[in-house]
Write a protein that holds these residues in place. Structure first.
Motif: not given
Ligand code: KG4
Ligand code: ZN
Length: 360
Positions: A205, A225, A228, A233
């Protein structure tokens, strides 16, 4: 010197009596966690009403626990900034009424600065321990703030860097929500990361650096992040550009534990990166910190506590890390810093105003 501290800046109603600046005779905290849990965060209007109900009994409790009377007090200190304006108003009004009614000095304390004092508090029966030496490097990591300071004394501090978006505690709370963990998110995510058996290398990450030499923080990229990683995404070619909505239950327990561990690793690394940069920059310009002062809810974090201890030892400076009950919001830190401000003659009058932002 006997100071009564009041704290109502967010969702904790707290009162404390501190003697001689450091020794906590009582510290009472009425948490509103249950009240806000169903909304997944603090609802400002509900918080201020709850402060109104809780404050008088909390003050009575703190004074009784300390074994003193209101007449024994030397001053009333109140966290008057920053915070939710409706919540601050309750504490500030009560503090003014007490100070006026008792004929005692009133002291306005910056809540964020007071977090830096929490590691200097000592328990009622504890032996005296050394106090910090200045200049000191300061780190506040809480639900509302993530900032680095240099302190030349308790009432002379300069902010060197701060978050440009989410505070680290806020990122923890949002990450916990993304992972489907219950409120309060930060402690629950920490517990899962520390004991859930997850692999903290399962996913890389992002750790924001902002710019070479910057002492500012950013946690929104880390949070996104993680989002997602859980939901997929969006905005990829041919997709309608919306987040797919699988509920967090679609996460397996082992994936959830992995993601919690990865988030914890990245969040702590981001904090330690900027703290280390700050120490190095100060040392290079001949302003070598002689102590490390830390505070705020996220100093309760198991991984961060271990890393702070290890880093301070490697720098050879004493670490002032709050006891667990003084990491999150409390009034002992308000009374403690209030005592220092009183000694420095920084007394307020009845025009003291609640202010939503920090002084610096
Ligand atoms: O200092 P604090 O009580 O309130 C503010 O002044 O903001 O900090 C509360 C924040 C929350 O975001 C909470 O989730 C976080 O501190 N927190 C933690 C832990 N305990 C509290 N975050 C990570 N790990 C913990 N163990
Ligand atoms: Zn706080």
């Amino acid at each position: 010197m006997l100071i009564l501290g009041l704290e109502t800046s967010c969702d904790e109603t707290a009162a404390s009596v501190v003697v001689d600046g450091r020794r906590v005779l009582s510290s009472v905290v009425a948490s509103q966690n249950d009240l806000h849990a169903r909304y997944g965060g603090v609802v400002p209007e509900l918080a201020s009403r709850a402060h109104l109900e809780a404050l008088v009994p909390v003050v009575e409790h703190a004074v009784a626990d300390a074994g003193v009377t209101l007449a024994d007090l030397d001053a009333i200190a109140v966290g008057h900034r920053p915070g939710l304006i409706g919540s601050l108003l309750v504490g500030v009004s009560a503090a003014k009424a007490l100070a006026w009614g008792l004929g005692k000095p009133l002291i306005g304390v910056d809540h964020v600065h007071s977090h830096l004092y929490a590691g200097n508090l000592i328990a009622r029966e504890a032996p005296l321990s050394p106090e910090p030496r200045f200049p000191a490097l300061g780190l506040v990591v809480s639900g509302g703030h993530t900032s680095i300071y240099i302190l030349r004394s308790w009432n002379d501090l300069q902010r060197l860097g701060a978050t440009i978006d989410d505070a680290v505690g806020e990122a923890y709370d949002k990450a916990a929500m993304i992972l489907g963990l219950p409120h309060p998110g930060g402690p629950n995510l920490d517990a899962l990361a520390a004991t859930g058996g997850g692999n903290d290398r399962a996913l890389e990450l992002p750790i924001s650096r902002i710019a070479p030499g910057s002492l500012d923080f950013s946690f929104s990229g880390l949070k996104t992040a993680l989002l997602y990683a859980v939901r997929g995404v969006p905005f990829t070619r041919g997709s309608p550009g919306r987040l797919p909505p699988p509920p967090p239950e679609s996460l397996t327990d082992s994936r959830r534990a992995d993601l919690a561990a990865c988030f914890q690793r990245a969040a702590c690394a981001a904090v330690m990166l900027k703290l280390t940069r700050a120490f190095d920059q100060l040392a290079q310009r001949g302003d070598q910190p002689l102590s490390l002062l830390t505070g705020g809810g996220v100093t309760a974090n198991s991984r961060l506590r271990a890393q702070l201890a290890e880093r301070a030892a490697s720098w050879g400076v004493p670490l002032f890390l709050p006891a667990m009950q003084y990491c999150v919001d409390n009034a002992a830190m308000i009374a403690g810093l209030g005592g220092e401000l009183l000694r420095a003659g920084r007394v307020a009058d009845l025009n003291l105003q609640p202010v939503p932002t920090t002084a610096c």
